[in-house]
Write an enzyme that holds these catalytic residues in place. Structure first.
Site, PDB file in Angstrom:
ATOM      1  N   ASP A   1       0.846  -1.189   0.000  1.00 58.72           N
ATOM      2  CA  ASP A   1       0.000   0.000   0.000  1.00 58.72           C
ATOM      3  C   ASP A   1       0.888   1.247   0.000  1.00 58.72           C
ATOM      4  O   ASP A   1       1.968   1.237  -0.596  1.00 58.72           O
ATOM      5  CB  ASP A   1      -0.930  -0.035   1.226  1.00 58.72           C
ATOM      6  N   HIS A  34      -3.749   6.032   3.467  1.00 57.98           N
ATOM      7  CA  HIS A  34      -4.433   4.830   2.970  1.00 57.98           C
ATOM      8  C   HIS A  34      -3.806   3.545   3.519  1.00 57.98           C
ATOM      9  O   HIS A  34      -4.497   2.637   3.985  1.00 57.98           O
ATOM     10  CB  HIS A  34      -4.382   4.848   1.443  1.00 57.98           C
ATOM     11  N   SER A  75     -11.076  -0.768  -1.065  1.00 58.14           N
ATOM     12  CA  SER A  75      -9.798  -0.710  -0.332  1.00 58.14           C
ATOM     13  C   SER A  75      -9.998  -1.022   1.144  1.00 58.14           C
ATOM     14  O   SER A  75      -9.103  -1.535   1.804  1.00 58.14           O
ATOM     15  CB  SER A  75      -9.197   0.702  -0.426  1.00 58.14           C
TER      16      SER A  75
END
Length: 760
Positions: free
Chosen positions: A138, A214, A542
């Site tokens: 990520d 994220h 996600s």
């Protein structure tokens, strides 16, 4: 003069060569390495020597585990020359992939003390999960987050071979017994940036540190430790925790300012495999591509062979059909659903009608006094979308602005309204996003509403000579019904790479998910958002992907001997397709009933998945037979399976013969489709299962035998199912759905079935 002209021309050519360089991934015949080279890396460097004056600089990555070959910086002519070598199987240009961007454990039943894992309690499962390692590819990690606190964690498992990198902003000592690895891979990204060109953010440090948020969010969702009093600026307050709170986390930063480059992803997957992870979680993807051109699919195949479960997000391109990413059958493809928690907010119009919406706005409110409401009043045709520079401050100052959703980020629209002097925003869905509501932590008072409500407010703003509005915020509300609902943004089937494999596989929580956040960026992700928060609420596949990665880690802890295919089967066949009102799952796009092209096998049920009774297992050899059935060349198959001796002498007549836990029946020009499946007993000895069939009136379905008797644990039994399209009943273009369930008093082993007469 002529000499000067010739040197100028040469310089011009040199500049052209420099600017034309790109990253290529080169697939080599691994077994062709001459004995004169000690390592494959030496051989790859030598292969580049005849093409470039600086082979060491051109060679970006040398792959050995996830892929046979290397990544190199070349111009198109060099790539073309390289592809002509007998030892080269293929040369592919690097691909850019994108990120697919609290109450979840309770909603999933993970807080129950008993009954989670047959014959064991929660404490025993937590104990077992301490040896399981989840690798997250990520945007990196914010290591100081309390979600990575290692209090009470034993020593790092002896099998772990990874490490924490040192960087100017990342001390390896930030890692601990919870966050046991942190690495970064940026050569593909840096190459694409041209050493500071369009791709590269000025001053960006190559480091495992998460500047985006994220990666921290996904890693903590999968395996974050318990953190009391967690919230986003007061919203969703409670204890935050991951799915597998006692599992270990290793992060691999492969995503940068402008995306995630395939060469970096492959390098991250290779390192994670070598480091010793048990689960790989990738909340990113691109479009559909043949498996031999899909970097993630190639790396995931090696991972699967080594017993690693690979969980990937399905994509956020719903509700449009055929928008799935990461559809390889050895990957767990995860869609998104809602939780039973909401963040209500209301728009009260001058006509005294109050409309329901959602918001995570946490600053000073507008007060109860209504102010003017404006819509599509600005300097350009983009004013209805509140695009940058489209609003006229003279018209919007001191007013609430109605903005259509779409084109730009939801939070960006709020910033545009604020900068133009607006005091509030109503964000109204259009047909594209339907009735789905996603809450955001806006920079000004803002309420998001669905399409139907949006149309009513649009009509009011157009027709009333003096339209007004006030915005009111309602905090956090639990026990929302119905839930779960399939998220409108969740990408949909059919699977365009292999239509005979039904995708997505499952859905999990992916709307308004609270998890840890990077303190390098505000909750909206906008540069002008100066707020800092340790947790943030985000939506996307996600977010659903790491839920399933964490659950896979729990199943791996409970059943370390199970293959990745068995773990995937357990999650699929125990998934549920009814919401908390006992009705069929619905689709947030339009409120209609959902189907397996949207929700796959259904919403995951971790308690049942730990004891599924039966599983559909698939060996590496069966996957190779499947690949050989797709019409690929043998060299293409070798790209994926990395075995020199593959000949494709064995093929399925139909790729749907793979022993998959779901069925996708393609009638096309045929009326009869027949598949044989094999079930393995992972429940008690002397188990008897009977079949139940559900299907549309247009298809006849028969199963032989109708009863399966398993005398021992681990015993395998086969059954054959025949699907017959009834004459004169082919609903052209319209898919139909059904299910096949093997059940007894303890277990219901359910497989969804889709029927197509044409692909779309």
């Amino acid at each position: 003069m002529a000499a000067m002209a010739s040197s100028t021309f040469f310089f011009f050519l040199l500049c052209l060569t420099v600017t034309a360089k790109k990253t290529y991934i080169v697939h080599m015949k691994h077994q062709d390495k001459p004995l004169s080279f000690e390592t494959h890396n030496d051989w790859y460097s030598s292969s580049l020597q005849s093409l470039t004056a600086s082979p060491a600089e051109s060679l970006l990555y040398s792959y050995n585990a996830a892929f046979n070959g290397f990544a190199a910086s070349l111009d198109p002519e060099q790539a073309e020359a390289l592809s002509k070598s007998d030892s080269v199987l293929g040369v592919y240009e690097d691909t850019v992939y994108n990120l697919h961007t609290t109450r979840t454990p309770q909603f999933l039943g993970l807080d129950a003390e008993t009954g989670l894992w047959a014959g064991h309690n929660t404490q025993q499962l937590e104990q077992a999960s301490r040896d399981v390692i989840i690798g997250v590819l990520d945007t990196g990690v914010w290591p100081e987050s309390k979600s990575f606190d290692d209090s009470g964690m034993p020593e790092v498992p002896a099998k772990w071979r990874g490490e924490c990198e040192s960087a100017p902003d990342f001390n390896p000592k930030f890692c601990n017994r919870k966050l046991i690895g942190a690495r970064s891979f940026s050569k593909g990204y840096r190459m694409a940036s041209g050493g500071g060109g369009i791709y590269k953010k000025p001053g960006e440090i190559q480091s495992p540190r998460d500047k985006d948020g994220h990666g921290t969010h996904t890693a903590s969702t999968a395996a974050g430790s318990h953190v009391a009093n967690a919230s986003l600026l007061g919203y969703a307050s409670g204890t935050a925790r991951g799915m597998a709170t006692h599992a270990r986390v290793a992060t691999y930063k492969v995503c940068w300012e402008t995306g995630c480059f395939g060469s970096d992803i492959l390098a991250g997957m290779e390192r994670a495999i070598e480091d010793g992870v048990d689960v790989l979680s990738l909340s990113l993807g691109g479009g559909s591509a043949p498996y031999f051109r899909d970097t993630i699919a190639i790396g995931a195949f090696t991972a699967m062979e080594k017993g690693i479960v690979v969980s990937c997000s399905a994509g956020n391109s719903g509700p449009t059909k055929a928008t799935l990413a990461n559809v390889a059958p050895w990957i767990m493809t995860v869609g998104a659903g809602t939780l039973d928690r909401d963040f209500p907010a209301y728009a009260v119009l001058g006509n005294k009608i109050r409309y329901n919406g959602v918001s995570l706005y946490s600053g000073r409110g507008m007060g109860k006094k209504p102010v003017g409401l404006v819509y599509s009043k600005g300097n350009s045709s983009g004013s209805n979308l509140c695009l940058t520079g489209s609003l006229d401050p003279a018209l919007v100052r001191g007013k609430v602005v109605l903005c259509d959703r779409g084109t730009t980020a939801r939070v960006e629209k709020g910033a545009v309204v604020r900068d133009a002097g607006g005091v509030g925003m109503i964000l109204a869905n259009t047909e594209a996003s339907g009735e789905e509501l996603v809450a955001d932590s806006h920079l000004l008072p803002a309420v998001a509403v669905g399409r139907k409500v949006g149309d009513l407010i649009r009509e009011y703003a157009r027709s009333d000579p003096n339209p007004t509005a006030a915005l009111v915020f309602g905090g956090t509300v639990l026990d929302i019904k119905p839930s779960p609902v399939v998220a409108a943004f969740s990408s949909r089937g059919p699977n365009m790479v292999t239509p005979q494999i039904l995708k997505p596989d499952v859905i999990g929580p992916g709307v308004n998910i609270l998890a840890a956040w990077s303190e390098a960026i505000g909750p909206t992700g906008l540069a002008k958002d100066s707020r800092k928060t340790m947790f943030n609420i985000m939506s996307g596949t996600s977010m659903s992907c790491p839920h399933i990665s964490g659950l896979a880690a729990l199943i791996k802890a409970a059943h370390p001997e199970w293959s990745p295919s068995a773990i995937k089967s357990a999650l699929m066949t125990t998934a549920y397709t009814q919401d908390n009102t006992n009705s069929t799952l619905r689709d947030a796009a339009d409120g209609s009933l959902s189907n397996p092209w949207a929700h796959g096998a259904g919403h995951v049920d971790p308690q049942k998945a730990l004891s599924p009774g039966l599983v559909y297992d698939i060996s590496t050899e069966e996957y190779i037979t499947f690949l050989c059935s797709l019409g690929y060349t043998v060299d293409h198959v070798k790209t994926i399976v990395k075995r020199p001796n593959v000949t494709c002498s064995t093929k399925f007549k139909d790729p749907g013969e793979l022993n998959y836990p779901s069925f996708s029946v393609m009638f096309g020009g045929k009326r009869v489709v027949r598949y044989t499946r094999e079930l393995t007993n992972v429940g008690p000895a002397r188990s008897i299962y009977k079949v139940t069939i559900n299907g549309p009136s247009t298809v006849g379905i028969s199963v032989r035998p109708k009863t399966l008797i398993f005398r021992t644990v681990g015993e395998k039994k086969r059954y054959t199912v025949t699907f017959v399209a009834k004459r004169g009943t082919s609903p052209m273009g319209k898919p139909e759905f059904g299910s096949i369930v093997w059940g007894n008093a303890q277990n219901q082993v359910k497989s969804p079935v889709s029927f197509s007469w044409s692909l779309m």
